[in-house]
Scaffold this active site. Structure first.
Site, short mmCIF file in Angstrom:
data_model
loop_
_atom_site.label_atom_id
_atom_site.label_comp_id
_atom_site.label_asym_id
_atom_site.label_seq_id
_atom_site.Cartn_x
_atom_site.Cartn_y
_atom_site.Cartn_z
N ASP A 463 0.87 -1.16 0.00
CA ASP A 463 0.00 0.00 0.00
C ASP A 463 0.91 1.22 0.00
OD1 ASP A 463 -2.24 1.62 0.44
OD2 ASP A 463 -1.83 1.63 2.58
N ASP A 873 -1.52 -0.77 5.82
CA ASP A 873 -1.81 -0.29 7.17
C ASP A 873 -3.28 -0.05 7.41
OD1 ASP A 873 -2.02 1.93 5.50
OD2 ASP A 873 -1.73 3.25 7.20
N ASP A 877 -6.62 -2.32 3.09
CA ASP A 877 -5.63 -3.32 2.71
C ASP A 877 -5.96 -4.70 3.25
OD1 ASP A 877 -4.04 -1.26 1.58
OD2 ASP A 877 -3.42 -0.73 3.60
#
Lengths: 1168, 343
Positions: A463, A873, A877
């Protein structure tokens, strides 16, 4: 689909098709109030449900939420009438039980659970077989000893854990709360709380069950809660009590009403209910419910009615652990274990067939043969004694040989592997290099079964926001009405501590200071009179007002000075509000009805007439303010793509153009951009909006869709106020980490919700992209154009490029956006994308939705055996973290959902380097070696038993004492393999980090592959032959007795197996020394103890043996002769095909010399 | 972020309860360690060391084995009437006199003590049914006389426990040998101390006397003197140490005089033991002993072979290291340095 899944999907599904132009998302759960980034929360389980990645959500329009809650799907809660509430339905009490067992159920349940493991069932079946009199190979006690030991150890561990859970349950259940009984509040134990009761709690109290808020100390009914126990997010969230009930509590009136709500479900971000009060229906949503485990903050008291209790609370329903993933190496290992079981069956077949042939050939002799004596003459009749006929004898022999050769299937290996993983995890958690000081967090191992997979990763999906970047936003640039501010900034220190406001003699300062542009400060102070001043005023008003930030006043040591901490869920919003405060627009108070903003010392109150919260389809939010001058204005803030569609370009085309170009330049230097717009509402428009807004908010079903419709109607013809550029700083060490990973041969893909320009610029700053790379951009709006660009891209990628070796010039970077992915994923184009992507060194996906992230992971997973790792995080995700082979959560700014779904969690992206390159490498190498070694260790012993069976008329009597054969895998050889599996290091940390390429050893499966397996098997065969036949031939035709030669075999095999391990250990520290030599000593002691038992046939054998020269000569001969082939092969491989790991290991030892030498050579060359 | 006093205090308290892992060389996996690396010098020295150790041991064993003088005489065939197995079995089961005379010639000087063994071939004393059919409890003390559970089918006879019970005791070898020199002088055979002292002292009870032994329908082998305790029945003790392998020897006694080369020894034996029913061979063995035991060339040859092989390997590796030396730890051998560009 079951109920809660449907609902969790559909809460967002009631979208209006066609209103969004970019990719549509099929989000999983409720959206959070994010400003810019597309953050959707996906905590609900993704596992059981078939999802089509990247498919368009609009097709699924049949929506639960538009229907009434049907009676069977709902529960009725009579407010303040727990008796009536509970009379019909048996709602559970509020006592929680996280413990699994009670004193009575412990034994059966624990055993039942333990026997879920195949290993234990295998042990059990073997032990049961052994209890049959015909098959009694080992004594009763001996045969059940290993199983009982394992069961006992596990049971003690489980009992201890359960005792701790019992204790915490007890504390939870006996916590006191005030409950309304007969119109007065009484203290009641938490476990006695019932659905329908009204409870009151005060600030900093933990809520004991799920409640619907009725009232709070705030006259408007706002309560602030902290959900740190729920999802780990420490910022404050607002919850509202309905106006209908707030006043009644304040006036001490009685409340009688009914709440009809959903059945308990796990969706912690959704709640659907309505309340019937005074014949009025009031709808309730997620913002009206406070969940168990939340803590009340900044609100002196709150009152609510209990709707879900005990195990039915959302947090308890969510308590099921993370899904288990299987380790890749273990899956491979299982293949070899299947082979070993065939091998075992083969050995048993050989023995039983030979036994059959032997019996057949001697069939006439068996009756009186001294060592067989088929007939029992002691009774009246002469019967067969323990002879069941030819066929059955073969069958029994087969089963007996399975019992004797049982450890051929290294079942204990599974248990050792678990122990080793725990040990490895211990070291990973305690690694100083993976400890983050700023957040004070260690590395966390949440899954304990995949440590070794960390050493074989080929793809990293990362990410961007919060993973590569810090997710600490800093306001950098402002473009106001087409003028760009933010060129030259002064440091905030010069500003005498920044902006502050004085209220009632108190000094209020924002907690965070922002660097400001002097010019803009001057202009903003100049007031509302000039045109520029007006524009600046509106812009900062928008920043300060159009958000969901809650200002919290924090005390400092100075009694007159207070700090304002802006709490909110979106870091972008925080940054904007802090920026507004720095320029003199300080948000001081927010309630549900109004906000107070201190504008250059002038406190102004704005009525918040309405708010349309952020959602992922509109990608903007708006707030309707009643200004002090009695005008009504709507302020809108959102992503540029959606904002420019609602901006009236006819008004001020130049400004729009200028803003657009500023936006472009902001995003190309990696800033996150937001556009602000505004419109003044006429009273007619306002009334129109208000009626539809109220209709929508009080709509029972499909509220979200209706509200969105209202918002879309309102957010149009805006005049552009300006745009902001917010910097999200790269985390420390990210470029270096990415470079290391890429050198290690790991492909790094970045998946982000950001715009293409932002993504590319982050790509450059994180060294993911370099200017020499060939960039392929796929950015299309239809399937056909996607196909075309994929084909073109494939041609480009296949074209021979003039590449200077080792340069980045030969590398291709693929940049693809979410819209294109909608057309590509789940269609025939996937294959082409995969082909293209596998040729690219770097892949950057921008504007992707959470489920698309998972889809991209699956794109790789479906087509290759390569291991994938996803790191992220945020809640967005979660899906990819769960789908990837290894999921890593960053415990950062955005709560803990990613962490909860992950297998490993850490604080910083750069820790990926020590995690993979150092620990992953070690773990893989250790585990791979350990598996092979365990195969060898068990097989060599089994083969010695097998060879002996050929010399006992195939009757499987063993020369080796039965105790020794049981202790062999328990004491004699188990500890060193576990210790080596935890502690051996093939290379030091420094070398592994210095040469990231060494990671390739794991990717190429150098420590565990079929070739190594077969080599090991061949080696095992040779070693067992030497170990068995040397004593046999040496003692042939001698008066050696069974137990003596058995002791010789035992010691020979144990010495051999331990020295074999010693030969392969690379790093000898004192623990490894102690375990290997200690095992040998322990074995000798055990053999001596066994031979001191008078009633065993082998009494005193070892002492006779040790006095015999032949014994020692055999022992030394066996060890040396067995290990020679292995040693020679090892030497030849090391000389002719040295592996990288080996060379690096040598360099570690001799490196200093070589380096100094080569430095000398270089020096000399320079001189010449 | 600003660092106001309160924040500083908070940070301070944080530091105190910090989760930072305690640093130790153990937790950081940096324990002092030794990393042996196989340098050519080590490799060649190791091989040479094996050669130096193994070749002398091998030679010594060969010489020891060569010095052992062994006379082996198979008598089962000659001491029974020729004919079919059935005839032989009938003969051995009959009550006829089974005395048999054998003549042995001493090939070489035999130094005393000369061990007398009987050797059985094809007799599976390690057969599962057999090895388990005994009761070590019963052998040890009188109080466990009735511990015959494991002894089937030789546990009871005439509804009384058999002492010693079980197939092992039941099948005890019962051929006897007497040795005479050429001039009809008997060579005494010392039969004491042929068993392990540990067995006599602890395993076989001094108060346990044979009882009800060989009283069944089928006689398996030797009878025992009912008045001698088991701890003194050395032939039984020897027999009860079941052999590991189907071809085995058991000590019968010792001749404690030297025998000269060419001496002829007459053996008068009672050929009682039935190996005919399963084609087992019986052999009488007279053997001297060395520090290494009996006559067996295997270990000597094996040691010489391993020693020689290691010498060859030492030479081979010397050549390999000289012809194609590889500098240890040379980074240019690393795969990414060997073929640059190819990751």
């Amino acid at each position: 689909m079951n109920l809660d899944e449907t609902k969790s999907v559909d809460l967002q599904e009631d979208e209006l098709p066609g209103l969004h132009n970019s990719s549509s998302h099929r989000s999983i759960s409720s959206n959070s109030l994010r400003a810019n980034s597309i953050k959707e929360v996906g905590f609900v389980d993704l596992r059981s449900k078939e999802v089509r990645y990247g498919s368009r959500g609009g097709s699924n329009s049949m929506s639960m939420s538009r229907r009434e809650i049907s009676d069977e799907d709902s529960r009725l809660v009579y407010i303040n009438d727990p008796l009536k509430t509970n009379e019909k339905f048996e709602f559970s009490g509020n006592s929680v039980r996280t413990s699994k067992y009670s004193v009575l159920t412990f034994l059966p349940r624990n055993l039942f659970e333990q026997f879920h493991r195949v290993a234990y069932v295998y042990f059990l079946v073997i032990a049961i077989l052994n209890q049959l009199p015909q098959l009694a190979v080992f004594g009763r006690f001996v045969s059940i000893l290993p199983l009982t030991m394992v069961l006992l150890v596990t049971a003690i561990k489980d009992a201890y854990e359960d005792w701790r859970r019992h204790r915490s349950d007890w504390i939870e259940n006996n916590r006191l709360s005030s409950v309304l009984v007969n119109d007065s509040y009484e203290q009641k134990k938490s476990k006695d709380i019932q659905v329908g009761e009204i409870i009151k709690f005060s600030a900093n109290e933990t809520i004991p069950c799920d409640i619907v808020l009725l009232s709070t100390s705030d006259p408007t009914g706002v309560a602030y809660i902290q959900t740190i126990n729920l999802d780990g997010e420490s910022n404050l969230k607002t919850r509202y009590a309905k106006q209908e009930t707030v006043s009644r509590i304040h006036n001490n009136e009685k409340i009688n009403g009914v709440i009809k709500c959903e059945k308990p479900n796990r969706n912690i971000y959704g709640f659907l209910a309505y309340m019937e009060i005074d014949q009025k229906r009031v709808s309730l949503g997620p913002s009206n419910i406070v969940l168990r485990g939340c803590v009340l903050k900044n609100t002196s008291w709150a009152v609510g009615v209990v709707v879900y209790t005990g195990m039915e609370t959302k947090v308890m329903l969510n308590n099921s652990g993370a899904q288990s993933k299987r380790s890749h190496l273990e899956a491979r290992m299982n293949r070899e274990i299947i082979f070993l079981s065939f091998f075992l069956v083969g050995l048993c077949t050989v023995v039983s067939i030979c036994a059959g042939v032997w019996l057949r050939r001697h069939r006439d002799e068996l009756d009186i043969m001294q060592f067989y004596r088929r007939k029992d003459y002691s009774g009246e009749d002469v019967d067969n004694f323990k002879y069941y006929g030819w066929g059955l004898e073969i069958f029994f022999t087969f089963l007996m040989s399975v019992i004797v050769f049982q450890i051929m299937i290294p079942i204990a290996l599974y248990i050792s592997m678990e122990l080793v993983r725990v040990g490895q995890a211990y070291f990973m958690i305690r690694d100083d290099n993976m400890y983050d000081e700023t957040t004070d967090s260690r590395f966390q191992c949440r899954a304990l079964n995949m440590n070794e997979d960390l050493g074989q990763i080929k793809y990293v999906f990362s990410d961007k926001t919060g993973t590569l970047t810090e997710n600490k936003m800093e306001f950098q640039y402002a473009s106001i009405s087409g003028v760009d501010y933010g060129g030259e900034k002064t440091d905030f220190y010069e500003e005498q501590g920044g902006y502050f406001a004085q209220v009632d003699g108190l000094v209020l300062r924002p907690m965070m200071k922002v660097r400001v542009d002097q010019e803009l400060v001057r202009l903003s102070r100049s007031g509302n009179d000039t045109k520029t001043g007006k524009q600046i005023y509106d812009f900062f008003l928008a920043l300060a007002a159009c958000n969901t930030i809650v200002p919290i006043v924090v005390d400092t040591s100075d009694p007159v000075e207070k700090l304002i901490d802006y709490q909110g869920e979106s870091p972008d919003e925080q940054a904007l509000v802090y920026a507004a405060a720095a320029y003199g627009f300080m948000l001081i108070e927010r309630t549900s009805g109004h906000i107070i903003i201190d504008i250059h010392g002038d406190r102004q109150r704005f009525n918040v007439l309405g708010m349309h919260e952020f959602d992922s389809e509109r990608k903007r939010m708006s707030v309707i303010l009643g200004c002090p001058d009695n005008t009504v204005k709507v302020f809108v803030k959102g992503a540029d793509t959606t904002m420019f569609n609602v901006i009236d370009k006819s008004l001020n085309l130049d400004v729009v153009r200028a803003t657009e170009s500023h936006l472009h330049s902001y995003s190309s230097i990696g800033l996150r951009t937001l556009v602000m717009g505004m419109r003044e509402l006429s009273s007619h428009e306002f009334e129109q909006w208000r009626s539809s807004y109220e209709a929508a908010t009080s709509a029972l079903m499909g509220r979200a869709g209706l509200l969105r419709k209202v918002a879309i109607n309102l957010e149009k013809n805006l005049s552009v106020l300006g745009a902001s550029g917010i910097e999200d700083k790269l985390q420390q060490g990210v470029p270096e980490a990415i470079e290391s990973l890429r050198t290690a041969g790991i492909k790094v893909w970045v998946l982000t919700g950001d715009k293409q320009e932002t993504a590319i610029s982050i790509g450059y700053s994180s060294k993911l992209l370099t200017s020499k790379m060939t960039q392929i951009v796929i950015n299309n709006n239809s399937k056909e154009s996607c196909r075309k660009s994929l084909e073109d891209a494939l041609i480009t990628s296949n074209a021979p490029r003039t590449s200077t070796s080792g340069d980045d010039g030969s590398l291709i970077a693929l940049i693809i956006d979410g819209t294109s992915l909608v057309y590509i994923l789940d269609s025939e184009l996937e294959e082409q994308l995969f082909e293209l992507a596998s040729k690219c060194a770097v892949v950057l996906c921008c504007r992707v939705a959470p489920l698309q992230k998972a889809g991209i992971v699956m794109l790789i997973k479906k087509r290759t055996d390569d291991l994938t790792l996803a790191i992220g995080d945020g809640a967005n995700d979660v899906s990819m973290i769960q789908k990837a082979d290894v999921g890593i959560g960053i415990s950062g700014q955005e709560g803990r959902q990613a962490v909860m779904a992950s297998d490993f969690a850490m604080a910083q992206f750069r820790f990926l380097v020590p995690l993979l390159l150092v620990h992953g490498h070690w773990n893989y190498q250790r585990m791979g070696y350990m598996i092979l070694y365990n195969f060898y260790r068990n097989a060599v012993f089994v083969l010695v038993l097998f060879w002996y069976a050929l010399f006992t008329a195939f009757t499987l009597s063993t020369a080796i004492n039965e105790w020794s054969s049981v202790l062999y895998s328990v004491i004699y050889t188990s500890v060193p393999t576990i210790v080596v599996g935890i502690l051996d290091k093939d290379l030091g940390r420094t070398s592994l980090l210095q040469y990231p390429q060494l990671y390739g050893a794991g990717q190429r499966q150098e420590s565990y592959n079929s070739k190594l397996f077969w080599l090991t098997i061949a080696d095992t065969l040779w070693q067992s032959i030497v170990a068995f036949f040397v004593p046999l031939l040496a003692y042939w035709k001698s008066d050696i007795d069974g137990p003596s030669i058995g002791d010789l075999w035992t010691l020979a095999v144990v010495f051999l197996v331990n020295l074999h391990l010693a030969m392969d250990v690379t790093t000898w520290n004192w623990i490894i020394h102690a375990s290997i030599w200690g095992s040998i000593v322990a074995t000798i002691i055990c053999v001596i103890i066994i031979d001191c038992i008078v009633i065993l046939p082998g009494y005193w054998a070892i002492f006779h043996l040790a006095g015999d020269g032949m014994f020692w000569i055999c022992l030394i001969g066996i060890v040396v002769a067995s290990l020679i082939p292995r040693f020679v092969v090892k030497l030849l491989v090391q000389h002719y095909r040295p592996s990288d790991v080996q060379i690096a290991g040598e360099a570690e030892k001799f490196g200093a010399i070589i380096e100094s030498r080569s430095a000398e050579i270089e020096m000399n060359q320079h001189h010449t | 972020m600003s660092s106001t006093p309160s924040a500083a205090a908070a940070a301070d308290s944080l530091r105190r309860n910090s989760k930072r892992p305690k640093y130790s060389r153990f937790t950081q996996q940096e324990l002092p360690a030794c990393k042996p690396i196989l340098t050519p010098r080590w490799v060649i020295s190791a091989f040479l060391l094996v050669t130096i150790v193994f070749v002398p041991i091998g030679l010594a064993s060969l010489f020891a084995s060569r010095d052992v003088v062994e006379i082996v005489d198979r008598y089962d065939a000659d001491c029974a009437p020729s004919g079919s197995t059935r005839d032989k079995v009938r003969y051995i089961q009959s009550i006829a006199d089974k005395t048999c005379n054998r003549t042995l010639t001493v090939p070489k000087h035999m130094k005393q003590p000369i061990y007398v063994y009987y050797q059985l071939d094809n007799f599976y004393q390690n057969h599962r049914r057999y090895v388990k059919s005994r009761s070590d409890q019963q052998l040890r003390s009188q109080s466990h006389e009735n511990d015959t559970g494991s002894c089937k089918p030789e546990d009871n006879a005439n509804e009384m426990s058999i002492v010693p019970c079980g197939l092992v005791a039941w099948s005890m070898f019962n051929d006897t040998y007497s040795f005479f020199t050429n001039n009809s002088q008997q060579l005494p055979v010392n039969k004491s101390g042929i068993s392990w002292k540990s067995d006599r002292d602890h395993k076989f009870g001094k108060d346990v006397f044979p009882k009800n032994f060989q009283n069944g329908t089928l006689i398996g082998g030797a009878h025992l003197n009912k008045s001698i305790p088991l701890s003194l029945q050395e032939d039984l003790i020897v027999w009860m140490r079941t052999a590991a392998l189907p071809t085995f020897r058991k000590l019968y006694g010792r001749i404690e005089v030297d025998l000269q080369a060419g001496d002829v020894i007459n053996v008068i034996m009672q050929n009682n033991y039935n190996t005919y029913s399963f084609n087992g061979k019986k052999k009488l063995v007279l053997s001297t002993t060395s520090w290494l035991g009996g006559k067996n060339n295997f270990i000597g040859i094996a040691y010489l072979a391993v020693g020689g092989l290691c010498f060859l390997l030492a030479m081979t590796f010397t050549i390999i290291y000289m012809v194609k030396p590889r500098r240890l730890g040379d980074p240019s051998y690393l795969s990414w340095n060997r073929n640059p560009g190819g990751h």
